[in-house]
Scaffold this active site. Structure first.
Site, mmCIF file in Angstrom:
data_model
loop_
_atom_site.group_PDB
_atom_site.id
_atom_site.type_symbol
_atom_site.label_atom_id
_atom_site.label_comp_id
_atom_site.label_asym_id
_atom_site.label_seq_id
_atom_site.Cartn_x
_atom_site.Cartn_y
_atom_site.Cartn_z
ATOM 1 C CD GLU A 1 -2.265 10.638 0.718
ATOM 2 O OE1 GLU A 1 -3.112 10.347 0.103
ATOM 3 O OE2 GLU A 1 -1.893 9.805 1.812
ATOM 4 C CD GLU B 1 -7.303 9.739 6.958
ATOM 5 O OE1 GLU B 1 -7.482 8.799 6.739
ATOM 6 O OE2 GLU B 1 -6.697 10.649 5.918
ATOM 7 C CG HIS C 1 -6.486 12.500 2.417
ATOM 8 N ND1 HIS C 1 -5.016 12.651 2.319
ATOM 9 C CD2 HIS C 1 -6.941 11.369 2.823
ATOM 10 C CE1 HIS C 1 -4.852 11.291 2.888
ATOM 11 N NE2 HIS C 1 -5.789 10.446 3.146
ATOM 12 N N GLY D 1 0.012 5.374 5.867
ATOM 13 C CA GLY D 1 1.003 4.780 5.137
ATOM 14 C C GLY D 1 2.297 4.402 5.783
ATOM 15 C CG ASN E 1 -8.696 7.491 0.114
ATOM 16 O OD1 ASN E 1 -8.483 7.763 -0.979
ATOM 17 N ND2 ASN E 1 -7.879 8.781 0.823
ATOM 18 C CE LYS F 1 -4.455 7.122 1.294
ATOM 19 N NZ LYS F 1 -3.318 7.390 2.136
ATOM 20 C CB SER G 1 -1.002 2.607 9.739
ATOM 21 O OG SER G 1 -0.087 3.095 9.061
HETATM 22 P P1 13P Z 1 -3.436 4.097 5.141
HETATM 23 O O1 13P Z 1 -4.430 3.154 5.895
HETATM 24 O O2 13P Z 1 -2.592 3.670 4.190
HETATM 25 O O3 13P Z 1 -2.389 4.519 6.139
HETATM 26 O O4 13P Z 1 -3.980 5.709 4.797
HETATM 27 C C1 13P Z 1 -5.232 6.132 5.504
HETATM 28 C C2 13P Z 1 -5.684 7.239 4.649
HETATM 29 O O5 13P Z 1 -5.056 8.419 4.272
HETATM 30 C C3 13P Z 1 -6.989 7.303 4.354
HETATM 31 O O6 13P Z 1 -7.443 8.260 3.980
#
Ligand code: 13P
Length: 253
Positions: A99, A169, A97, A175, A9, A11, A215
């Site tokens: 976010e 997640e 997601h 992150g 992803n 983002k 992560s």
């Molecule tokens: P990270 O791997 O940067 O923690 O993000 C995970 C994520 O949100 C994948 O959709």
């Protein structure tokens, strides 16, 4: 059948030229390493979908989007429909997601609508669930995930449920560099699979791949992917480096 899957992803990262470099890097790495038993999926931002889709034609990966409208085509300024994604060669799409839930106030009801539209277009939804730090510390993580799964996904008939991928997640791991332990991941993955068994049956539960995200990196992927109910990963930061991403895709036993 549960598949081994590693999805990247991106983002809201990269400019066009950088996206071009990254996807060509991923394509080259895939030629060097054996990922035969793994479905590798790349989910770039919308403006780079066509670019990534073109490279995918001659490479061993699939294309995914990061979001889709919960409406059919029409007067919805700024939105992108499932049929548009299909017309660009998109096979997968991330839905719900954390976010999007947090910054765009997406609800389980909207997520359910998005899943329906994707399935109508034969696009596989990668449906994200996960608890916040406060929810985990309050011991509410099982309840939160049960509600997300029940309200967002369990309206589906068994045949459609089998076509979905779920990604666990934990928000506190995204992150932050703070990965869930392999035991924490396994506990929730088994819990989700059990919810599917209870609502449908075990045959359906054994069809659904459940990915871990938060992560995940080349160092910890092997331990996580070795867990019984972890079928792969949804990778954020580490998917922005071709070598790291493909190293993760090579982390299955
Ligand atoms: P990270 O791997 O940067 O923690 O993000 C995970 C994520 O949100 C994948 O959709």
């Amino acid at each position: 059948m549960r598949r081994r899957i590693v999805a990247g992803n991106w983002k809201m990262n990269k400019q066009f030229a950088e996206a071009d470099d990254l996807i060509n890097g991923i394509s080259e790495q895939l030629r060097e390493f054996d990922t035969t038993d793994v479905d590798v999926i790349v989910c770039p931002p919308y403006p780079f979908l066509e670019l990534v889709s073109d490279v995918a034609e001659d490479a061993e990966f699939f294309v995914g989007a990061q979001n889709v409208a919960h409406f059919d085509d029409g007067a919805y300024t700024g939105e992108v429909s499932a049929s548009m994604l299909k017309s660009l060669g998109v096979d997968y799409c991330i839905v719900g997601h954390s976010e999007r839930r947090k910054y765009f106030c997406e609800t389980n009801e909207q997520i359910a609508e998005k899943i329906n539209r994707l399935l109508q277009q034969d696009i596989t939804p990668i449906i994200c669930v996960g608890e916040s730090l406060e929810e985990r510390e309050a011991g509410k993580h099982f309840d939160v995930i049960k509600q997300q799964v029940t309200e967002g996904i369990f309206h589906l008939k068994a045949d459609d449920m089998q076509r979905c991928i779920i990604a666990y997640e934990p928000v506190w791991a995204i992150g932050t560099g703070k990965t869930a332990t392999k035991e924490q991941a396994q506990e929730i993955h088994a819990f989700i699979r059990n919810l599917i068994t209870e609502h449908y049956n075990d045959d359906v539960a054994q069809e659904v791949s459940i990915l871990y995200g938060g992560s995940c990196n080349p160092k910890n992927a092997k331990d996580l992917f070795a867990m019984q109910d972890v079928d792969g990963g949804l990778i954020g930061g580490a998917s922005l480096k071709a070598k790291d991403f493909i190293e993760i895709a090579c982390s299955f036993e």
